[in-house]
Scaffold this active site. Structure first.
Site, short mmCIF file in Angstrom:
data_model
loop_
_atom_site.label_atom_id
_atom_site.label_comp_id
_atom_site.label_asym_id
_atom_site.label_seq_id
_atom_site.Cartn_x
_atom_site.Cartn_y
_atom_site.Cartn_z
N ASP A 328 0.83 -1.21 0.00
CA ASP A 328 0.00 0.00 0.00
C ASP A 328 0.86 1.25 0.00
O ASP A 328 2.00 1.24 0.47
CB ASP A 328 -0.92 0.02 1.23
CG ASP A 328 -0.11 -0.10 2.53
OD1 ASP A 328 0.84 -0.90 2.58
OD2 ASP A 328 -0.43 0.62 3.49
N GLU A 329 0.28 2.31 -0.52
CA GLU A 329 0.83 3.67 -0.40
C GLU A 329 2.31 3.75 -0.75
O GLU A 329 3.09 4.40 -0.07
CB GLU A 329 0.58 4.19 1.03
CG GLU A 329 -0.90 4.26 1.36
CD GLU A 329 -1.19 4.76 2.77
OE1 GLU A 329 -2.04 5.65 2.90
OE2 GLU A 329 -0.57 4.26 3.73
#
Ligand code: ACM
Length: 692
Positions: A328-329
């Site tokens: 993620d991210e």
């Protein structure tokens, strides 16, 4: 006399008899409120039939493990008996092989000693006035049956009883998880263990353990010791502790899936091993919340050799078939700022950082496969090149989950089950991993494995984390376990209040942790009880407003009033039900009773005014709560006046209507990082008073 008239006469006699029978039944039903079965099961079982009679719990109650058995099952049965004793005060026999036992537990196959994905979790439970029969394919079904049995126990006169029921139960989804994030704030082993107790009580079966973050590398590595030595500020789990937690979880039917978040969220890997990073560093443990730029270097072979060795070490600790790699991210900034990585992208025809991350995942997945592990990642990893074997965990919205299933990926739903946000139990309960109208084929629908509630760690400590997890996670657990048709929100809240106390009995600190915190803020027991009135009607502002208002970091002490306020306190729903019954009750008694209860709640808000004033004057941490302390008694008076007006059939004066509206509007503004949860209920009452 014709046949017809004879029949008519019979009908006449019949109808009198029927009226009598109905009257008796109605009387019986009224009593049955006290004597019969009250369904407080959470999660609701797949099927439940109520029988007649009940089994009193006496010291004659005995248990036998009549089928397959193993040490986990023996422990679980002994634990169940101890909890039954603790609830009923009846001393029970601990012999698990009693002859002619009252509780007869038959497990078909006791060979499994850890809960692998997809293992049979079903059970049946049959009780009558003399016996309880539990039947399960695996020990894990029996362990769930024990939880159900404990939830069936209810008072009857001077006794506790197990009501007569037939339950045939199995989960709707095989993956029912809870994420804990000791990366942001370290969580003690005790905290993890009591969370596992709570999970078992509501039949959650996956602990998703987010072990590495920009703020902390929380697991001991013998192969690469600078990971935990330099990346954790001394706060990490030893391998011995990890084994203990995995064993404790398995004994409760819970799998433990570790998450090692890569290529982003990875600052703490690079403090000891900067050669893994995309920029030279130096790196240090971060205390900032939010997305960081640090990223693993996907262009170096050494990165994959390191990960291979690391995963090899970790798979010896975590027997579960799944490993979460985060994903993620990952913002790609450090990649684009590294000319070697940019050159690598050109050479490999990777047009953007999304494609580079897909390449990275494509390299990491075979490393996991080599260690017999399947890969799980957050929904950012969805990409045309992603291996169909990878499980995608959704956090951006259900459409990504549905898309993933269409592309052949197994998936998990975690939105809106973020426990660090202000979603109510009712909002979480309304969401569904497989919503009606998703338009998936049967084969695609099977790819949706379930979901996870996520307890992100930015704003939680060992003292308040339980009050974020519970009781809301019990509502999420029911969504994952119970049949799709189990959707009655009011009934869920009724049972949630019962479940909350059961969790308290297990040692979960969602009630006691905040109570202790309030005692420290108030500096006296009396002050703390005044603060509990305030705590019952406030919740923390949501995650993002709190960040903006307070600029929190990992160094922010989480000891303010807001840290001991809960999301969706049960008073919210309690007051909603009372106002509903008061205004639209089925009968005069309900109206009167609800009115009395509302008055007593409002009176308690008014009565607490002097104590709150004193706290605001004398206690430093109460200064920021000044406005709330003033508003609570005012809101109490507003509610009381509304009831007075309604009862007197009196239209309120325009000036007082205006004052009331101004108070409600002011109370809607956030203050002390908190929001009231009782304003809609008060508005409904005030509106009713204004329109008699
Ligand atoms: C996430 O919330 N960053 C998965």
């Amino acid at each position: 006399v014709s046949d017809t008239s004879r029949y008519s006469r019979f009908f006449f006699v019949d109808s009198i008899l029927w009226a009598l029978v109905l009257l008796l039944l109605a009387t019986y039903a009224a009593h049955a409120q006290d004597a019969g079965f009250h369904n407080t099961l959470m999660p609701q079982p797949a099927t439940l039939t109520v029988g007649s009679g009940s089994l009193p719990i006496t010291s004659a109650l005995s248990l036998t493990l009549n089928g397959g058995k193993n040490p986990l099952l023996l422990d679980a049965a002994a634990r169940m008996l101890r909890r039954l004793e603790a609830e009923t005060a009846v001393p029970l026999q601990k012999n698990l092989q009693a002859a002619n036992a009252v509780i007869d537990v038959k497990v078909e196959d006791a060979s499994a000693t850890r809960p692998a994905f997809g293992i049979d979790e079903s059970y049946t439970l049959d009780s009558d006035s003399s016996r309880v029969l539990i039947h399960a394919k695996t020990i894990f079904g029996a362990i769930y049956a024990f939880e159900t049995l404990l939830q069936l126990v209810e008072p009857q006169g001077d006794d506790f009883v197990i009501p007569a029921v037939h339950i045939a139960d199995a989960p709707r989804f095989p993956w029912r998880g809870l994420l804990l994030d000791p990366g942001r704030h370290f969580l003690s082993v005790d905290e993890i263990l009591r969370t596992l107790d709570g999970m078992a009580a509501v039949k959650l079966n996956v602990l998703h353990w987010h072990l590495t973050e920009d703020q902390g590398f929380r697991i001991e590595s013998l192969r690469y010791p600078k990971l935990h030595q330099l990346g954790s500020e001394g706060q990490y789990y030893t391998q011995q502790q990890v084994r203990e937690i995995v064993r404790y979880a398995a004994a409760r039917g819970i799998r433990v899936m570790p998450e090692f978040d890569i290529p982003g969220h990875s600052t703490t890997w690079f403090i000891g091993y900067p050669e893994l990073a995309s920029q030279p560093g130096p790196y240090e443990v971060s205390h900032a919340n939010g997305v960081h730029d640090a990223a693993m270097n996907p262009a170096r072979e050494e990165t994959y050799r390191f990960l291979d060795n690391f995963f090899g070490e970790m798979t010896a600790l975590f027997p579960d078939e799944f490993i979460h790699i985060g994903g993620d991210e990952s913002n790609g900034k450090h990649w684009m700022a590294n000319p070697e990585i940019v050159r690598f992208m050109k050479e490999h025809n990777l047009p953007d950082t999304k494609a580079l991350q897909a390449y990275f995942n494509h390299r990491v997945e075979p490393l996991l496969k080599k260690h017999n592990r399947q890969m799980v990642g957050w929904d950012e990893i969805l990409h045309a090149d992603l291996s169909p074997d990878v499980v995608v965990q959704n956090w951006h919205g259900i459409e990504f989950l549905i898309d993933g299933a269409r592309q052949g990926h197994r998936g998990l739903l975690s939105q809106p089950f973020y426990l660090d946000h202000a979603y109510s139990a009712g909002q979480m309960y309304a969401a569904d991993p497989l919503p009606a109208g998703a338009g998936l084929s049967d084969a695609e629908a099977k790819l949706i494995l379930g979901g996870e509630a996520c307890m992100w760690g930015e704003l939680v400590s060992n003292e308040n984390i339980d009050s974020r997890i519970w009781p809301r996670s019990a509502a999420v657990a029911e969504r994952f376990w119970s049949p799709v048709a189990t959707r009655d929100v009011e009934d869920m809240y009724r049972r949630l209040a019962v479940m909350s106390l059961r969790l308290d009995a297990l040692g979960v600190t969602h009630l006691s942790g905040p109570q202790r915190g309030l005692r420290q803020i108030a500096g006296s027991l009396e002050g703390a009880s005044a603060l509990e009135q305030l705590q019952a009607v406030l919740q923390p502002v949501d995650f993002h407003p709190r960040q903006l208002l307070q600029h929190t970091s990992a160094l922010t002490p989480l000891v303010r009033f807001v840290d001991y306020a809960q999301f969706d306190p049960l008073m919210q729903d309690h007051l909603r039900v009372l106002v509903e019954e008061y205004l639209h009750g089925a009968n005069a008694t309900q109206h009167t009773t609800a009115g009395q209860q509302l008055r007593s709640i409002f009176e308690s808000w008014i009565a607490v005014a002097p104590a709150l004033e004193q706290l605001v004057r004398n206690r430093p941490l109460m200064h920021e709560m000044r406005t709330r302390c003033e508003q609570l008694p005012q809101l109490g008076r507003l509610g009381m006046e509304a009831i007075d007006d309604i009862e007197a059939h009196r239209v309120p004066q325009p000036a007082s209507v205006k004052d009331g509206q101004a108070l409600l509007a002011q109370s809607e503004q956030s203050s002390g990082f908190t929001d009231f949860v009782v304003l809609p209920q008060l508005k409904t009452l005030v509106d009713a008073a204004e329109k008699p």
